[in-house]
Design a protein around this motif. Structure first.
Motif, PDB file in Angstrom:
ATOM      1  N   TYR A 230     -15.629  19.560 -37.364  1.00 43.37           N
ATOM      2  CA  TYR A 230     -16.325  19.255 -38.630  1.00 43.37           C
ATOM      3  C   TYR A 230     -15.367  18.852 -39.743  1.00 43.37           C
ATOM      4  CZ  TYR A 230     -15.068  23.773 -40.758  1.00 43.37           C
ATOM      5  OH  TYR A 230     -14.391  24.829 -41.315  1.00 43.37           O
ATOM      6  N   THR A 231     -14.102  19.300 -39.654  1.00 39.70           N
ATOM      7  CA  THR A 231     -13.136  18.938 -40.695  1.00 39.70           C
ATOM      8  C   THR A 231     -12.762  17.456 -40.654  1.00 39.70           C
ATOM      9  OG1 THR A 231     -11.271  19.547 -39.262  1.00 39.70           O
ATOM     10  CG2 THR A 231     -12.137  21.260 -40.727  1.00 39.70           C
ATOM     11  N   LEU A 232     -13.094  16.792 -39.563  1.00 41.67           N
ATOM     12  CA  LEU A 232     -12.751  15.366 -39.400  1.00 41.67           C
ATOM     13  C   LEU A 232     -13.903  14.440 -39.781  1.00 41.67           C
ATOM     14  CD1 LEU A 232     -11.002  15.611 -35.895  1.00 41.67           C
ATOM     15  CD2 LEU A 232      -9.909  15.642 -38.148  1.00 41.67           C
ATOM     16  N   LEU A 233     -15.051  15.008 -40.133  1.00 48.72           N
ATOM     17  CA  LEU A 233     -16.255  14.190 -40.295  1.00 48.72           C
ATOM     18  C   LEU A 233     -16.141  13.136 -41.392  1.00 48.72           C
ATOM     19  CD1 LEU A 233     -19.107  16.805 -39.726  1.00 48.72           C
ATOM     20  CD2 LEU A 233     -18.348  14.994 -38.179  1.00 48.72           C
ATOM     21  N   ASN A 234     -15.566  13.496 -42.522  1.00 46.54           N
ATOM     22  CA  ASN A 234     -15.452  12.515 -43.605  1.00 46.54           C
ATOM     23  C   ASN A 234     -14.644  11.302 -43.151  1.00 46.54           C
ATOM     24  OD1 ASN A 234     -17.002  13.865 -45.550  1.00 46.54           O
ATOM     25  ND2 ASN A 234     -15.259  15.099 -46.219  1.00 46.54           N
ATOM     26  N   ASP A 235     -13.538  11.559 -42.450  1.00 47.92           N
ATOM     27  CA  ASP A 235     -12.715  10.462 -41.943  1.00 47.92           C
ATOM     28  C   ASP A 235     -13.450   9.662 -40.874  1.00 47.92           C
ATOM     29  OD1 ASP A 235     -10.646  11.123 -43.611  1.00 47.92           O
ATOM     30  OD2 ASP A 235      -9.475  12.193 -42.081  1.00 47.92           O
ATOM     31  N   LYS A 236     -14.106  10.370 -39.952  1.00 53.87           N
ATOM     32  CA  LYS A 236     -14.814   9.693 -38.857  1.00 53.87           C
ATOM     33  C   LYS A 236     -15.936   8.794 -39.378  1.00 53.87           C
ATOM     34  CE  LYS A 236     -12.793  11.449 -35.129  1.00 53.87           C
ATOM     35  NZ  LYS A 236     -12.095  10.590 -34.137  1.00 53.87           N
ATOM     36  N   MET A 237     -16.680   9.274 -40.365  1.00 47.56           N
ATOM     37  CA  MET A 237     -17.776   8.478 -40.914  1.00 47.56           C
ATOM     38  C   MET A 237     -17.263   7.291 -41.724  1.00 47.56           C
ATOM     39  SD  MET A 237     -20.597   9.524 -39.705  1.00 47.56           S
ATOM     40  CE  MET A 237     -21.781   8.685 -40.779  1.00 47.56           C
ATOM     41  N   ALA A 238     -16.149   7.496 -42.432  1.00 43.92           N
ATOM     42  CA  ALA A 238     -15.540   6.384 -43.167  1.00 43.92           C
ATOM     43  C   ALA A 238     -15.047   5.309 -42.193  1.00 43.92           C
ATOM     44  CB  ALA A 238     -14.382   6.886 -44.028  1.00 43.92           C
ATOM     45  N   GLN A 239     -14.452   5.731 -41.065  1.00 48.08           N
ATOM     46  CA  GLN A 239     -13.993   4.789 -40.039  1.00 48.08           C
ATOM     47  C   GLN A 239     -15.173   4.052 -39.400  1.00 48.08           C
ATOM     48  OE1 GLN A 239     -11.744   7.261 -37.348  1.00 48.08           O
ATOM     49  NE2 GLN A 239     -10.235   7.797 -38.933  1.00 48.08           N
ATOM     50  N   PHE A 240     -16.261   4.770 -39.207  1.00 49.33           N
ATOM     51  CA  PHE A 240     -17.487   4.185 -38.631  1.00 49.33           C
ATOM     52  C   PHE A 240     -17.997   3.045 -39.512  1.00 49.33           C
ATOM     53  CE2 PHE A 240     -22.290   4.871 -38.292  1.00 49.33           C
ATOM     54  CZ  PHE A 240     -22.434   4.184 -37.089  1.00 49.33           C
ATOM     55  N   VAL A 241     -18.083   3.279 -40.800  1.00 48.14           N
ATOM     56  CA  VAL A 241     -18.566   2.253 -41.738  1.00 48.14           C
ATOM     57  C   VAL A 241     -17.543   1.119 -41.855  1.00 48.14           C
ATOM     58  CG1 VAL A 241     -19.219   1.791 -44.131  1.00 48.14           C
ATOM     59  CG2 VAL A 241     -20.069   3.848 -42.983  1.00 48.14           C
ATOM     60  N   ASP A 242     -16.248   1.460 -41.834  1.00 47.97           N
ATOM     61  CA  ASP A 242     -15.201   0.426 -41.896  1.00 47.97           C
ATOM     62  C   ASP A 242     -15.279  -0.489 -40.670  1.00 47.97           C
ATOM     63  OD1 ASP A 242     -14.273   1.383 -44.291  1.00 47.97           O
ATOM     64  OD2 ASP A 242     -12.539   2.442 -43.442  1.00 47.97           O
ATOM     65  N   TRP A 243     -15.459   0.110 -39.489  1.00 47.01           N
ATOM     66  CA  TRP A 243     -15.626  -0.711 -38.267  1.00 47.01           C
ATOM     67  C   TRP A 243     -16.810  -1.646 -38.445  1.00 47.01           C
ATOM     68  CZ3 TRP A 243     -20.272  -0.539 -35.613  1.00 47.01           C
ATOM     69  CH2 TRP A 243     -20.371  -1.460 -34.567  1.00 47.01           C
TER      70      TRP A 243
END
Length: 243
Positions: free
Chosen positions: A132-145
């Motif tokens: 869960y600590t990675l979610l902000n980064d993962k979601m930002a990467q998802f939108v960036d992709w």
């Protein structure tokens, strides 16, 4: 894989813009089927006809209040998706959170629209979602992709990847499945394709195809499943328009 679908889309495009009465008729049919099946996949016990009367404002005896809210909320989330398309809004985390907030409204308001604050397992899945600590980064990467590369894919492939990648991140404590199917169909509808309604009868194949993608990167089965469902999505148009 997509040739037959694209031919049907070309035929449908020739009838656009559709008459308002036809749009209304098709929309009512779609909202009912999409809401019923998406909720049933997640365990909602309302039948198709019970879902219909709940959406008409009638309470069904013997059914949980949560199940009523799940139907009403899902319809409202579809309306929101349609509004995004009308306004031509760019894909964003804010949009995703809003869809999720609508899904859990009056069900779990504390977590509606908020990324999870704990680790979770996906029941039956081969792989686990990120910490869960990675979610902000993962979601930002998802939108960036999405903003950098998504438009290089065929709309059906893009919609399938949005769904699978989002479910793999699993950013919310609950409601990820419904949200992912709404995001998938947001992509299809943006591109002028009928939404993909995964039926509850096809639930096992759906879960298996998703698991192959998330655990092993094998994308073909899930893309084909989405393509088949989009092909089915043309049938109401064929009935109403004779295409």
């Amino acid at each position: 894989m997509f040739e037959d679908i694209d031919i049907l889309k070309q035929k449908l495009d020739q009838h656009r813009p559709l008459a308002p009465s036809i749009v209304k008729n098709l929309q009512e049919d779609l909202i009912l089927r999409w809401t019923y099946h998406s909720n049933a996949i997640e365990g909602n016990t309302l039948t198709l006809l019970e879902t219909k009367v709940v959406l008409e404002g009638i309470t069904v005896g013997g059914k949980a209040l949560r199940e009523h809210f799940e139907a009403i909320n899902h319809r409202d989330a579809i309306y929101y998706v349609e509004d995004i398309i009308r306004k031509d809004e760019p894909f964003s985390e804010w949009q995703i959170r809003n869809i999720h907030q609508l899904i859990l409204k009056n069900i779990d308001d504390d977590n509606a629209g908020r990324y999870r604050q704990q680790n979770v397992l996906i029941s039956g899945a081969t792989s686990n979602p990120p910490d869960y600590t990675l979610l902000n980064d993962k979601m930002a990467q998802f939108v960036d992709w999405y903003n950098a590369e998504a438009n290089q894919l065929h709309p059906i492939e893009r919609a399938a990847k949005v769904h699978a990648d989002f479910v793999g991140i699993h950013p919310f404590i609950d409601g990820n499945g419904r949200t992912s199917r709404l995001l998938m169909n947001l992509e299809l509808m943006k591109a002028g394709y009928p939404p993909c309604v995964i039926t509850v009868e096809n639930r096992l194949a759906y879960y298996e195809a998703l698991d192959q993608w998330m655990a092993f990167g094998q994308t073909e089965k899930f893309v084909q499943l989405v393509a088949n469902a989009v092909l089915e999505g043309f049938k109401p148009y064929q009935v109403v328009l004779g295409i």
